[in-house]
Design a protein around this motif. Structure first.
Motif, PDB file in Angstrom:
ATOM      1  N   LEU A 155     -14.458   1.137   6.227  1.00 10.39           N
ATOM      2  CA  LEU A 155     -13.322   0.233   6.420  1.00 10.39           C
ATOM      3  C   LEU A 155     -13.407  -0.344   7.823  1.00 10.39           C
ATOM      4  O   LEU A 155     -13.609   0.400   8.790  1.00 10.39           O
ATOM      5  CB  LEU A 155     -12.001   0.994   6.297  1.00 10.39           C
ATOM      6  CG  LEU A 155     -11.665   1.639   4.958  1.00 10.39           C
ATOM      7  CD1 LEU A 155     -10.346   2.413   5.076  1.00 10.39           C
ATOM      8  CD2 LEU A 155     -11.524   0.587   3.879  1.00 10.39           C
ATOM      9  N   GLU A 214      -4.751   2.932   5.041  1.00  8.14           N
ATOM     10  CA  GLU A 214      -5.786   2.295   4.211  1.00  8.14           C
ATOM     11  C   GLU A 214      -6.889   3.271   3.803  1.00  8.14           C
ATOM     12  O   GLU A 214      -7.516   3.097   2.763  1.00  8.14           O
ATOM     13  CB  GLU A 214      -6.373   1.091   4.954  1.00  8.14           C
ATOM     14  CG  GLU A 214      -5.361  -0.036   5.034  1.00  8.14           C
ATOM     15  CD  GLU A 214      -5.854  -1.294   5.729  1.00  8.14           C
ATOM     16  OE1 GLU A 214      -5.114  -2.285   5.721  1.00  8.14           O
ATOM     17  OE2 GLU A 214      -6.969  -1.280   6.288  1.00  8.14           O
ATOM     18  N   LEU A 230      -7.611   4.458  -4.623  1.00  8.08           N
ATOM     19  CA  LEU A 230      -8.110   3.373  -5.486  1.00  8.08           C
ATOM     20  C   LEU A 230      -9.468   3.683  -6.082  1.00  8.08           C
ATOM     21  O   LEU A 230      -9.720   3.419  -7.264  1.00  8.08           O
ATOM     22  CB  LEU A 230      -8.245   2.080  -4.668  1.00  8.08           C
ATOM     23  CG  LEU A 230      -6.981   1.291  -4.382  1.00  8.08           C
ATOM     24  CD1 LEU A 230      -7.272   0.198  -3.376  1.00  8.08           C
ATOM     25  CD2 LEU A 230      -6.419   0.693  -5.676  1.00  8.08           C
ATOM     26  N   HIS A 282      -9.685  -3.463   0.942  1.00  8.56           N
ATOM     27  CA  HIS A 282      -9.895  -2.884  -0.397  1.00  8.56           C
ATOM     28  C   HIS A 282     -10.389  -3.939  -1.374  1.00  8.56           C
ATOM     29  O   HIS A 282     -11.170  -3.650  -2.273  1.00  8.56           O
ATOM     30  CB  HIS A 282      -8.609  -2.192  -0.857  1.00  8.56           C
ATOM     31  CG  HIS A 282      -8.172  -1.177   0.165  1.00  8.56           C
ATOM     32  ND1 HIS A 282      -7.520  -1.569   1.317  1.00  8.56           N
ATOM     33  CD2 HIS A 282      -8.368   0.156   0.258  1.00  8.56           C
ATOM     34  CE1 HIS A 282      -7.318  -0.493   2.079  1.00  8.56           C
ATOM     35  NE2 HIS A 282      -7.820   0.555   1.455  1.00  8.56           N
ATOM     36  N   GLU A 330      -5.364   4.863   0.934  1.00 11.96           N
ATOM     37  CA  GLU A 330      -5.361   3.853  -0.137  1.00 11.96           C
ATOM     38  C   GLU A 330      -6.747   3.760  -0.792  1.00 11.96           C
ATOM     39  O   GLU A 330      -6.859   3.694  -2.020  1.00 11.96           O
ATOM     40  CB  GLU A 330      -4.947   2.492   0.462  1.00 11.96           C
ATOM     41  CG  GLU A 330      -4.823   1.372  -0.560  1.00 11.96           C
ATOM     42  CD  GLU A 330      -4.481   0.009   0.082  1.00 11.96           C
ATOM     43  OE1 GLU A 330      -4.467  -0.088   1.335  1.00 11.96           O
ATOM     44  OE2 GLU A 330      -4.238  -0.947  -0.672  1.00 11.96           O
ATOM     45  N   ALA A 331      -7.803   3.779   0.038  1.00  5.06           N
ATOM     46  CA  ALA A 331      -9.171   3.686  -0.496  1.00  5.06           C
ATOM     47  C   ALA A 331      -9.493   4.905  -1.365  1.00  5.06           C
ATOM     48  O   ALA A 331     -10.093   4.793  -2.442  1.00  5.06           O
ATOM     49  CB  ALA A 331     -10.170   3.567   0.647  1.00  5.06           C
ATOM     50  N   PRO A 337      -6.534  -4.654  -5.756  1.00  2.00           N
ATOM     51  CA  PRO A 337      -6.023  -4.542  -4.384  1.00  2.00           C
ATOM     52  C   PRO A 337      -5.963  -5.899  -3.686  1.00  2.00           C
ATOM     53  O   PRO A 337      -6.902  -6.694  -3.786  1.00  2.00           O
ATOM     54  CB  PRO A 337      -7.043  -3.623  -3.700  1.00  2.00           C
ATOM     55  CG  PRO A 337      -8.292  -3.737  -4.503  1.00  2.00           C
ATOM     56  CD  PRO A 337      -7.889  -4.076  -5.898  1.00  2.00           C
ATOM     57  N   LYS A 348       0.822  -1.219   0.000  1.00  2.00           N
ATOM     58  CA  LYS A 348       0.000   0.000   0.000  1.00  2.00           C
ATOM     59  C   LYS A 348       0.850   1.260   0.000  1.00  2.00           C
ATOM     60  O   LYS A 348       0.441   2.301  -0.515  1.00  2.00           O
ATOM     61  CB  LYS A 348      -0.956  -0.023   1.192  1.00  2.00           C
ATOM     62  CG  LYS A 348      -0.305  -0.014   2.552  1.00  2.00           C
ATOM     63  CD  LYS A 348      -1.303  -0.334   3.658  1.00  2.00           C
ATOM     64  CE  LYS A 348      -1.409  -1.824   3.870  1.00  2.00           C
ATOM     65  NZ  LYS A 348      -2.329  -2.273   4.887  1.00  2.00           N
TER      66      LYS A 348
END
Ligand code: NAD
Ligand code: MG
Length: 388
Positions: free
Chosen positions: A170, A218, A225, A148, A221-222, A143, A120
């Motif tokens: 999440l 994360e 993405l 993810h 990251e979300a 992912p 990540k």
């Protein structure tokens, strides 16, 4: 047959990727393997899977690996080797830990291949650049991070229909220190922080889980993405790690993905998409599983979560600074030179030194990483002087 390069093959994700391949050998072959340490294990893997290419991180290991490898197996070293491996296979699994995984993410997408992304940090630090190379013809990014992968599956037919998504939720296990107060967290040891309640993972991500920085990373990251605004990304603590994340839609529907905590499921999903594995890694027996509970994270004690939201909202090079400062702090903690409670202090004080920087080239990402590391090291040095 899908050929797979596994970079970081001796780590937690790397080994579990090989277990997925072992489970369905008629479906997958191994094109490349790599490691920075555990060279004996890397050699044993090369003898078993006979990849075209084996990559070591350090020049000192090249000769030994060369001597021991089966014929037809080439050895390469460092970033050039990783870049060559990234263009070799149908799918590249980026299972390297930390910022060192960046060349794999960029090279795989640039080569127009599928990237199964566990690393990540590379997406978080370089998202404007990754966003561009993701548009290369043939390139795709699947992912591997369980949350993810869950969101990817929950979005289903709503992929790209942003107006239908109310929020991404999440889930976080809460780590080993869930429910503790500040006093009881003073002086926690490295062994305490490495004692994850539900997942068995490498040391860096396990420490990140104990501070909730993993969840913060994360969240970024979300956003990178799925393009979801930060106001529509929430975190809930779910100690059982059965619901891996959820998507709430505008009509009030919430779709969740459930399975036992087993990374072989998201790894297999990323390797076989749009098909599914025939092996039910993490398959769930609902009647024998425990109650599922949800609670809010303790944001005042686990400050890394909001530090990550703040860096994500700043955008530009701020996430690269956050991730690099965190890597320095976690390294220092794991080396016994920093208290657990000081990890968030190092990240926070480093972010105070961040000056807005747009970050639109790979060179700029490397510069931001270097600047943040040097700022974080001077913060750590200042703390040591105060401690002495
Ligand atoms: P790990 O420490 O177990 O393994 C890391 C691998 O990377 C090893 O093979 C190591 O030799 C290699 N490596 C380390 N430094 C390197 C360098 N400088 N250059 C090249 N290779 C290097 O880590 P892990 O837990 O498998 O995590 C890998 C990545 O996957 C991390 O980004 C982590 O956040 C992510 N991830 C892991 C899990 C998990 O369950 N372990 C879950 C979700 C996401
Ligand atoms: Mg995760």
């Amino acid at each position: 047959m899908t050929s797979v390069s596994i970079l970081g093959s001796t780590g937690s994700i790397g080994l579990q990727t090989l277990e997925v391949i072992d489970a369905e050998p008629e479906r997958f072959s191994v094109a490349a393997l790599s490691a920075a340490t555990s060279i004996d294990q890397l050699i044993a893997q090369a003898k078993k899977y006979r990849p075209q290419l084996v990559i070591v991180a350090h020049e000192r290991d090249v000769q030994r690996v060369q001597q021991e490898l089966p014929s037809g197996c080439e050895v390469a070293c460092g970033i050039d080797g990783l870049v060559a491996a990234s263009a070799l296979a149908d799918v590249t699994v980026n299972a390297i830990v930390g910022f060192a995984g960046l060349p794999v993410t960029i090279a795989t997408l640039k080569a127009g291949k599928r990237l199964a992304l566990a690393n990540k940090e590379s997406l978080i630090t370089a998202s404007p650049v990754v966003e561009r190379v993701r548009r290369t013809a043939g390139a795709s990014l699947l992912p591997v991070d369980s949350e993810h992968c869950a969101i990817f599956q929950c979005l289903g037919a709503s992929h790209g229909k942003d107006a239908q998504v109310a929020r991404l939720i999440l889930t976080a296990s809460g780590g080993p220190f869930r429910g503790r107060d500040a006093a009881s967290l003073e002086g926690v040891t490295i062994a305490d922080a490495l004692q994850h309640p539900t997942w068995s993972m490498g040391p860096k991500i396990t420490v990140d889980s104990s501070t909730l920085m993993n969840k913060g990373l994360e969240v970024i990251e979300a956003h990178a993405l799925f393009g979801t605004p930060y106001d529509q990304i929430d975190v809930v603590v779910h100690p059982q790690s059965i619901v891996h994340s959820m998507v709430e839609f505008t009509d009030g529907t919430t779709i969740a993905q459930l399975s036992l905590p087993d990374m072989r499921l998201p790894i297999g999903y990323a390797l076989s998409y749009p098909d599914r594995l025939q092996t039910p890694f993490g398959g769930l027996d609902l009647l024998s599983s425990s109650t599922l509970t949800f609670e809010p994270p303790d944001r005042s004690l686990f400050r890394c979560l909001d530090l990550a939201y703040a860096a994500g909202r700043l955008g530009g090079a701020a996430p690269a600074w956050l991730s690099a400062a965190n890597e320095v702090a976690v390294e220092e903690f794991l080396a016994g030179r920093l208290e657990w409670a000081q990890i968030s202090d190092v990240v926070s004080s480093t972010m105070d030194r961040y000056v807005a920087d747009p970050l639109d080239t790979v060179e700029a990402v490397y510069e931001a990483d270097a600047h943040s590391r040097s700022a974080a090291r001077s913060v750590v040095a200042g703390m040591r002087r105060t401690n002495d």
